[in-house]
Write a protein that holds these residues in place. Structure first.
Motif, PDB file in Angstrom:
ATOM      1  N   ALA A 106      -1.106  -6.431  -6.680  1.00 26.95           N
ATOM      2  CA  ALA A 106      -1.925  -5.224  -6.794  1.00 26.95           C
ATOM      3  C   ALA A 106      -1.197  -4.006  -6.232  1.00 26.95           C
ATOM      4  O   ALA A 106      -1.185  -2.931  -6.843  1.00 26.95           O
ATOM      5  N   HIS A 107      -0.592  -4.176  -5.068  1.00 27.82           N
ATOM      6  CA  HIS A 107       0.062  -3.039  -4.431  1.00 27.82           C
ATOM      7  C   HIS A 107       1.295  -2.574  -5.198  1.00 27.82           C
ATOM      8  O   HIS A 107       1.648  -1.383  -5.157  1.00 27.82           O
ATOM      9  N   GLN A 163       1.384  -2.168  -8.196  1.00 34.86           N
ATOM     10  CA  GLN A 163       0.872  -1.275  -9.233  1.00 34.86           C
ATOM     11  C   GLN A 163      -0.080  -0.229  -8.662  1.00 34.86           C
ATOM     12  O   GLN A 163      -0.817   0.427  -9.413  1.00 34.86           O
ATOM     13  N   GLY A 164      -0.064  -0.078  -7.330  1.00 36.09           N
ATOM     14  CA  GLY A 164      -0.849   0.973  -6.697  1.00 36.09           C
ATOM     15  C   GLY A 164      -2.340   0.770  -6.725  1.00 36.09           C
ATOM     16  O   GLY A 164      -3.110   1.739  -6.729  1.00 36.09           O
ATOM     17  N   VAL A 165      -2.782  -0.495  -6.720  1.00 38.32           N
ATOM     18  CA  VAL A 165      -4.201  -0.819  -6.820  1.00 38.32           C
ATOM     19  C   VAL A 165      -4.665  -1.509  -5.539  1.00 38.32           C
ATOM     20  O   VAL A 165      -3.980  -2.412  -5.038  1.00 38.32           O
ATOM     21  N   PRO A 166      -5.811  -1.125  -4.970  1.00 40.44           N
ATOM     22  CA  PRO A 166      -6.313  -1.778  -3.760  1.00 40.44           C
ATOM     23  C   PRO A 166      -6.943  -3.135  -4.047  1.00 40.44           C
ATOM     24  O   PRO A 166      -7.349  -3.421  -5.178  1.00 40.44           O
ATOM     25  N   VAL A 167      -7.032  -3.964  -3.005  1.00 40.50           N
ATOM     26  CA  VAL A 167      -7.669  -5.278  -3.093  1.00 40.50           C
ATOM     27  C   VAL A 167      -8.914  -5.280  -2.215  1.00 40.50           C
ATOM     28  O   VAL A 167      -8.857  -4.911  -1.036  1.00 40.50           O
ATOM     29  N   ILE A 168     -10.036  -5.683  -2.811  1.00 42.19           N
ATOM     30  CA  ILE A 168     -11.309  -5.794  -2.093  1.00 42.19           C
ATOM     31  C   ILE A 168     -11.614  -7.269  -1.880  1.00 42.19           C
ATOM     32  O   ILE A 168     -11.680  -8.030  -2.846  1.00 42.19           O
TER      33      ILE A 168
END
Length: 403
Positions: free
Chosen positions: A181-182, A184-189
């Protein structure tokens, strides 16, 4: 068992003896006495809720290692706030439109085997769920239900987050998902609502790189049932606060807490956000702070011994019943506390598991045992929310149907 009259007796509402564990449908857990006392004191005066949220944020940050924290009205509420933060960021216009996400990136990618009824809370903020993977684990083929590349492949310009439900059997590993995720610049919940104790789990998922982690405040932490904890990166906690706090105020006198919100970075005062229906009162906030402080200081080894001793009572009472076998399941893995699994052989026992569990629920007081395994002719007895006296009573009532 004690004949003490409860408030439920006075109201004419059947009370429950809870041998099922921290289940919301029967009241969660028992609030710690020190939390009740704190809530009582909080009710005697006023406070700016944003200031109280700052104090809660400091404590959550301290015990989790996250940059900041926030308190919502339960774990599901914190999931909605997390999704809203991932979608809106600091954009006041997007905040005002949620849950309408037309033309706005709104997708949360999630392994299919992590999906459950609770991720409706993500969708409540306007998120659209993108399933990846399949159910190969259950086919015995040896392949994984979700491969890391499937998550990477599903992330697009419309992705706002990757959702992850934390259980010991969850795959892929969280650290793999975070890395993907990181990149591609996406956060993980991470939904870790019921994953404490062990106490160390408060910081484990943050240490593994998760951007937002959700815990229940009303289960093993034993705070108010209507509290949840959102821990994570400051930017997401800020967005959650902006969409949750009461913002019905003139801009000239709006002074949000600088520890959470930098007024200069915003174009104005947000409208009442998607989180407004999820508000938390001053009493619940103070109660959660008190409970969390006590939880991190608790001697877990002593508590484990207490639970094991209580199950000794259960195992002794249920021994030597025709068609009944019991097995002690250890805590610390799938469940928080150890449990006794009771299996009923419908061919030889006097009643089957479904009839027994259903009958217990109609008694006065009602008796609830863990019913997740009813279709496999079994149920569980969890010691977390029982006294020794209640454990003895529950097992005697079970014997009465089987002898």
């Amino acid at each position: 068992m004690s004949d003490k009259t409860t408030i439920y007796d006075e109201l004419g509402v059947p009370r429950v003896i809870n041998a099922a564990g921290t289940k919301t449908r029967i009241g969660g857990s028992l609030i710690r006495p020190e939390a009740i006392e704190a809530m009582s004191q909080a009710a005697e005066s006023f406070v700016r809720l944003s200031d109280l949220q700052v104090r809660a944020s400091e404590l959550i940050s301290e015990v989790t290692g996250a940059e900041a924290g926030y308190v919502g009205s339960g774990a599901a509420a914190c999931m909605t706030l997390a999704a809203a933060a991932a979608i809106a960021g600091d954009d006041l216009g997007v905040m005002s439109r949620l849950p309408d996400t037309d033309g706005i990136p709104d997708e949360i990618v999630m392994p299919r085997t992590h999906r459950n009824g609770y991720d409706h809370a993500f969708r409540a903020a306007g998120a659209h769920m993108v399933d990846v993977g399949n159910n190969d684990n259950y086919l015995g083929t040896g392949s994984n239900s979700t491969e890391p590349w499937e998550i990477a492949d599903a992330i697009t310009e419309n992705t706002v987050a990757v959702g992850y439900m934390q259980k010991v059997y969850s795959t892929p590993l969280l650290e793999e998902v975070v890395e993907i995720a990181h990149e591609q610049g996406v956060p993980v919940i991470v939904d870790a609502a019921a994953e404490v104790p062990p106490r160390e789990n408060l910081s484990t998922f943050i240490d593994l790189g998760a951007d937002m982690v959700i815990f229940s405040g009303g289960k093993a932490i034993r705070g108010p049932q209507t509290t949840g904890i959102l821990a994570g990166k400051r930017e997401y906690i800020r967005s959650a606060a902006l969409q949750h706090l009461d913002m019905h105020v003139a801009e000239s006198v709006w002074e949000p807490p600088t520890e959470l919100i930098n007024k200069a970075d915003l174009n104005g005062v947000p409208r009442q956000g998607i989180g407004r229906p999820l508000k938390v009162g001053k009493e619940e906030l103070v109660g959660l702070i008190a409970a969390l402080n006590s939880f991190v200081e608790e001697d877990q080894e002593t508590l484990n011994k207490e639970w094991e001793s209580r199950l000794d009572i259960v195992d002794t009472e249920l021994a030597n019943l025709v068609g009944v076998t019991t097995q002690r399941e250890p805590g610390g893995k799938v469940m928080v506390a150890p449990e006794t699994y009771v299996e009923i052989d419908p061919e030889t026992a006097k009643v089957d598991a479904v009839e027994l569990v259903g009958s217990l629920r109609t008694e006065t007081p009602r008796i609830f045992v863990g019913s997740d395994d009813l279709l496999e002719d079994g149920f569980t007895i969890n010691p977390m929310c029982l006294t020794d006296e209640e454990a003895e009573y529950v097992t005697k009532r079970i014997r009465s149907y089987l002898e």
